[in-house]
Design a protein around this motif. Sequence first.
Motif, short mmCIF file in Angstrom:
data_model
loop_
_atom_site.label_atom_id
_atom_site.label_comp_id
_atom_site.label_asym_id
_atom_site.label_seq_id
_atom_site.Cartn_x
_atom_site.Cartn_y
_atom_site.Cartn_z
N ASN A 94 -34.93 33.71 -34.52
CA ASN A 94 -33.91 34.00 -35.53
C ASN A 94 -32.95 35.09 -35.08
N SER A 97 -30.57 33.19 -32.95
CA SER A 97 -29.72 32.39 -33.83
C SER A 97 -28.64 33.25 -34.49
N MET A 262 -35.10 27.14 -33.30
CA MET A 262 -33.67 27.09 -33.00
C MET A 262 -33.07 25.78 -33.53
N ASN A 265 -32.39 25.88 -37.13
CA ASN A 265 -31.23 26.73 -37.43
C ASN A 265 -29.93 26.13 -36.92
N SER A 266 -30.00 25.05 -36.15
CA SER A 266 -28.81 24.54 -35.47
C SER A 266 -27.72 24.12 -36.45
N ILE A 269 -25.92 27.17 -37.55
CA ILE A 269 -25.08 27.72 -36.49
C ILE A 269 -23.75 26.99 -36.42
N SER A 412 -30.88 18.57 -32.50
CA SER A 412 -30.27 19.83 -32.09
C SER A 412 -29.75 19.79 -30.65
#
Length: 568
Positions: A94, A97, A262, A265-266, A269, A412
């Motif tokens: 995180n 990210s 990740m 979270n993509s 982002i 992702s």
Amino acid sequence: MAPPSDFTFQQKVKFAFSSPKHFHQAITLESAKSKYINEDLVPSPPERRTWTAWSYLAYWWSECWNITTWSLGSSLIALGLSIGNALLVILFANILSAIVIVANGFAASHYHIGYPVLARATFGMYGHYFFVIIRAILGIVWAGVQLYFEGQFISVMLRCIFPSWARLTNTIPESQGITLQVFIGFVLAFVVTIPFMMIHTSKIKHLFSVKSFVMPIAGLGIVIWATSANHGVSSEVLSTAVDKSSTAIYAWNIIAQFNSVMGSNSALIVTVPDLARYSRKPRDQVFGQLLGLPMAILCAAFGVITTAAVQNMWGEAFWNPYDLFNGILDHTYSSKSRAGIFFAALVFLFATLGTSIACNIVPFAADITCLLPKYVNIVRGQFLCLIISFAITPWHILTSAPTFLNFLGGYSIFQGSVVSIMLVDYFLVRRGNLDIGALFDGSPNSKYFFTLGVNWRSIAAFVVGFVIPLPGFIGSFGTVTVPLSASRIFYLGWELSFLCGGIAYWILCLLFKVPGQEDCQRPFQNMVHDSWVLPDGETSDGASAQTPVAEYGDYEKRIEPGVQVNMV
């Protein structure tokens, strides 16, 4: 022409349905000056730059509290990680990210434009449509899934109110993958979401401020109840016996889980420009976003502690909050437990709604506004997203399409390179300089038209970014056997996609200069301009007509034509 502005709502409805011509006039936006321009595509005027550093901090802090983060520790602990090590993986993923998110929000916060418009500079006036469409499709799918989760929580709340709710006869065939109780909750979730669709993104920040306050309280209450009822945490019950004799295998498993965080979270982002564009000052998005996301470790820790305590008491691990709430009601259906679970389910419902709006509905609304600027703005796009996500019956995706879910989980690898290419284009190629007028100019003379409307350099770099982890991604479906090395490369899917796509684009731009690159010798020189103009078709004598950005601003508080707007 649209119906007169002094018409009442009833008169406007009557006008719209009086004839097909009037209906078309009624749904056409006055601000749609071309296929590239409407009120929600142009730079946000000062009145809509309402997000402060606190707004972003509250948003990211609140976004940490969701079903995914609560359940995140399960896969890590199943690999044999201790609770401490699992939380460290979540923390560092995180942090990375958050750094990328801040970088990706930089251009949006300075020029006050969203992802679809920023993508024009990188992928071309026509090329950007592909990247807008694929993001819109994902937004629809996940908005539907989140709506289904909301229905689960509403079903739990109704069970707390009505003792007979769990015994309600299920008239829906088992093959449909949903019970009558959850379907009713799903329909009610749709109804509950409707009022929030009327709120523009620039004003939705208060929802996250409330969520950032109530969600931690609910989470803490669940943890206190679980540890009190269990007389401790009992973390050892979650330990999984794993063969650690092979350091390589164990290390690659940890890397894979880091990549999965990740990957989860993509979407955030990629989405961040659609929120950063409303920042009051550019630095507001920096501090708020950099500090907020790493705090997800607290929600993950609460999920691990609660699950461990409950498993020790009842011998079953409830990782999903709605399963946990139903499990508690199964074991103790007292007035006290019903009141507590009702409040917890209500807060999780609210939290899931906020996550869906920020991560799915707002991005889709921005994308569809870009695709249909003549008819759709942000608010209309939000309603459209809700309607479509309701219609796709998302429980079929969750119960009958494991291959599709696997695809979404590994998607992702396609998003990592999109972000890095846009970052390289903005910071290294353009050196922080964008030509606002050119971003809305679809003529072949525009510097962002490139070749036939497509920047082939960014497309080639995008392919380079995802092609390296692609064999491992294909192998993850289990239908094709791939070498171990390919699987391990896929374990680094997002990271490799991000690095390879960005490096490939930088090299291609060094070898083949992009139009306008020679005008960017001084870093960030364009950000001080305060008299941006946008193309507005042609005048009667064939010259290019231009309109100040200010004229395209907030249509509730229309700025007089000719007034200059400071873009920073």
